[in-house]
Scaffold this active site. Structure first.
Site, PDB file in Angstrom:
ATOM      1  N   HIS A   1       0.837  -1.214   0.000  1.00 41.99           N
ATOM      2  CA  HIS A   1       0.000   0.000   0.000  1.00 41.99           C
ATOM      3  C   HIS A   1       0.870   1.261   0.000  1.00 41.99           C
ATOM      4  O   HIS A   1       0.455   2.304   0.505  1.00 41.99           O
ATOM      5  CB  HIS A   1      -0.947   0.031   1.198  1.00 41.99           C
ATOM      6  CG  HIS A   1      -1.731  -1.234   1.395  1.00 41.99           C
ATOM      7  ND1 HIS A   1      -2.975  -1.445   0.863  1.00 41.99           N
ATOM      8  CD2 HIS A   1      -1.401  -2.395   2.045  1.00 41.99           C
ATOM      9  CE1 HIS A   1      -3.408  -2.652   1.177  1.00 41.99           C
ATOM     10  NE2 HIS A   1      -2.460  -3.260   1.891  1.00 41.99           N
TER      11      HIS A   1
ATOM     12  N   SER B   1      14.249  20.710 -16.381  1.00 39.37           N
ATOM     13  CA  SER B   1      13.066  21.538 -16.553  1.00 39.37           C
ATOM     14  C   SER B   1      13.459  22.825 -17.276  1.00 39.37           C
ATOM     15  O   SER B   1      14.565  23.334 -17.104  1.00 39.37           O
ATOM     16  CB  SER B   1      12.481  21.868 -15.187  1.00 39.37           C
ATOM     17  OG  SER B   1      11.673  23.013 -15.268  1.00 39.37           O
TER      18      SER B   1
ATOM     19  N   LYS C   1      15.674  20.908 -11.239  1.00 43.89           N
ATOM     20  CA  LYS C   1      15.067  19.617 -11.538  1.00 43.89           C
ATOM     21  C   LYS C   1      15.984  18.602 -12.224  1.00 43.89           C
ATOM     22  O   LYS C   1      16.797  18.953 -13.059  1.00 43.89           O
ATOM     23  CB  LYS C   1      13.851  19.835 -12.437  1.00 43.89           C
ATOM     24  CG  LYS C   1      12.711  20.508 -11.723  1.00 43.89           C
ATOM     25  CD  LYS C   1      11.881  19.529 -10.945  1.00 43.89           C
ATOM     26  CE  LYS C   1      10.763  19.077 -11.845  1.00 43.89           C
ATOM     27  NZ  LYS C   1       9.871  18.162 -11.241  1.00 43.89           N
TER      28      LYS C   1
ATOM     29  N   GLU D   1       9.847   7.315 -16.892  1.00 40.45           N
ATOM     30  CA  GLU D   1       8.443   7.674 -17.103  1.00 40.45           C
ATOM     31  C   GLU D   1       7.985   7.237 -18.490  1.00 40.45           C
ATOM     32  O   GLU D   1       6.854   6.778 -18.669  1.00 40.45           O
ATOM     33  CB  GLU D   1       8.263   9.193 -16.983  1.00 40.45           C
ATOM     34  CG  GLU D   1       8.534   9.724 -15.595  1.00 40.45           C
ATOM     35  CD  GLU D   1       8.681  11.242 -15.620  1.00 40.45           C
ATOM     36  OE1 GLU D   1       7.662  11.934 -15.554  1.00 40.45           O
ATOM     37  OE2 GLU D   1       9.817  11.731 -15.730  1.00 40.45           O
TER      38      GLU D   1
END
Ligand code: ARG
Length: 501
Positions: A157, A278, A284, A291
């Protein structure tokens, strides 16, 4: 020229319609397979006494010339051809004349031809994927070796669950890929049967030899029933399903790595070459590669739905709808190959922050299950009683702002008395057993568990399984390579430069 098959029709195809119908662009992928298949078919025609040696020689030389032109990049594929099959037959006919070139397609249909090409192409793609899967598993096991002694938190979880080791984690993902390997290997063995010679659907009156072409092309046998051979695409469904399953495994792995790369986790740092930045936030470092693998997984699932849907309502026999099954298959193959390729090196190079992992463990109550189990085995408490006692202790300690290391045997005795009315005697050594990570792990000795002994056994066993995968790849690759060499030699023997034009 360019309208080789249209004698039945009066009008020429409109350009718009040719573009709509043609599969020539995607067929570029099966260019050489189509040449190989045609060569094998025509060699067989000669051996069966259906064309002369001279005719065969002309056809083969022309096909080989086309192969070279293609490799040099001087072949332009045009949508005025319905597909690669028409293009190649047309090339030979233009090259050696209709009388001889017109024999090339004797006893064959595009329906058995196309599915032959797709099967041959898929065979070599699957072998590539086997190689990549092996390299991928090797990398996981190598990192597993490095981190046998690196404790980490496991989650359920997305909440801290049990303490384990990073090695144990790597082995889990190696195991999934070993299953992917087996699924695709089974698929390979069903792909590796020749549909050539099935004709349009009901065979041919020409006295061809199906076994001979199957053997010339390195197949393990003939896909017998001619209706089945041209109609069925379950091998595509099977391949794309197995690829989708494979991607689902990669995707979950990337999801973990993305989380672990965050400033909140800081478990790993991926190499800069796999990160992106970024345009506005100067600080970043984005894990784009990971991804995108997660995102591309969705595309493979989409491809699976495409092929399933294209096939489901088709009447038996070839229908043009089947043409649409090629791009989703090939797209899935390419997505899987690319994803495996980048992930292998990414996993090989990310840095592991073992201190951070240890820090998370030392602030955590994830030893609670180990404590409850130890109590149930060492003092007079059932597991449920122990679970209640430990749950109460954790709640209280958290509310008092205490650290896990503050836990004392006395507390356990007090809480047991308070909530169960039971007097128990807890030895301080039990506390030591559950607050020392090494001891915790050494106690979980069941099969597949995280004890270092078991992790070591699994690592060695998986290396052995990997050697078996390597063998499976080797025999299949060798079989194909030998067939390729045999075909090339046969082509060379029969194609005389003298006999061309
Ligand atoms: N271009 C077709 C395909 O990709 C080849 C087979 C065509 N057969 C036919 N009867 N139109 O599936």
């Amino acid at each position: 020229v360019g309208y080789l098959y249209r004698s039945r029709l009066t009008d020429k195809a409109l350009e718009k319609i040719s573009n709509f119908i043609s599969s020539i662009k995607e067929d570029e992928r099966i260019f050489e397979e189509d040449i190989d298949g045609t060569e094998a078919h025509d060699i067989m025609l000669y051996e069966q006494g259906l064309i002369t040696r001279q005719e065969l020689g002309k056809i083969l030389s022309s096909l080989e010339k086309l192969r070279l032109e293609k490799r040099k990049g001087s072949v332009k594929l045009d949508s005025k051809y319905e597909d690669i099959h028409e293009f190649i037959e047309n090339y030979v006919i233009t090259d050696v004349g209709l009388e001889v070139g017109g024999k090339l397609h004797t006893g064959r249909s595009r329906n058995d031809q196309v599915v032959l090409d797709v099967r041959m192409n898929l065979r070599s793609d699957l072998l590539d994927i086997f190689g990549l899967l092996i390299a991928f598993i090797e990398t996981l096991l190598k990192r597993g070796e490095e981190h046998k002694e690196s404790p980490m938190m496991f989650y359920t979880h997305t909440q801290q669950a049990q303490i384990g080791s990073l090695s144990h984690y790597f082995i889990a993902y190696a195991d999934g890929r070993l299953r992917d390997f087996k699924r695709l290997r089974d698929c390979y063995d069903r792909v590796n049967l020749s549909p050539l010679g099935a004709g349009p659907i009901g065979g041919t009156s020409i006295t061809i030899n199906r076994k001979r072409t199957a053997s010339l092309l390195g197949f393990n046998g003939v896909l017998e029933n001619s209706i089945d051979a041209v109609s069925s695409r379950d091998f595509i469904l099977e391949a794309v399903s197995a690829l989708a399953v494979l991607m689902s495994g990669l995707s979950r792995l990337t999801e973990d790595l993305i989380l672990w790369s965050s400033a909140e986790f800081r478990y790993i740092e991926i190499d800069d070459k796999y990160a992106s930045v970024s345009s506005i936030m100067p600080h970043k470092k984005n894990p784009n590669v990971l991804e995108l693998i997660r995102g591309k997984t969705g595309k493979v699932y989409g491809n699976l739905i495409s092929v399933l849907s294209i096939i489901k309502g088709l009447p038996t026999g070839y229908s043009s709808d089947l043409q649409e099954t090629k791009p989703p298959l090939w797209d899935s193959i390419d997505l899987v190959k690319n994803s495996l390729e980048v992930l292998i090196d990414l996993i090989d190079t990310f840095k592991v922050n073992t201190e951070r992992m240890a820090e998370i463990i030392s602030d955590s109550y994830a030893f609670a299950v180990d404590l409850a189990e130890i109590l149930s085995q060492n003092v007079d408490l059932s597991f449920r009683e122990a679970h209640m006692v430990v749950g109460n202790i954790v709640r209280e300690m958290i509310s008092l702002g205490k650290k896990p290391s503050d836990l004392q045997a006395e507390t356990i005795e007090k809480v047991a008395e308070k909530i169960l009315g039971k007097k128990i005697n807890v030895d301080n050594s039990l506390i030591r057993d559950v607050t020392d990570v090494k001891r915790i792990l050494s106690k979980r000795q069941t099969i597949g568990g995280p004890s270092s002994k078991e992790v070591e056994r699994m690592l060695q066993n998986r290396k052995e399984l990997l050697r078996e995968c390597n063998k499976e790849l080797y025999v299949r690759k060798k079989y194909l390579d030998q067939a390729k060499i045999r075909l090339a030699e046969t082509v060379k023997k029969y194609s005389s430069s003298r006999s061309t034009r």
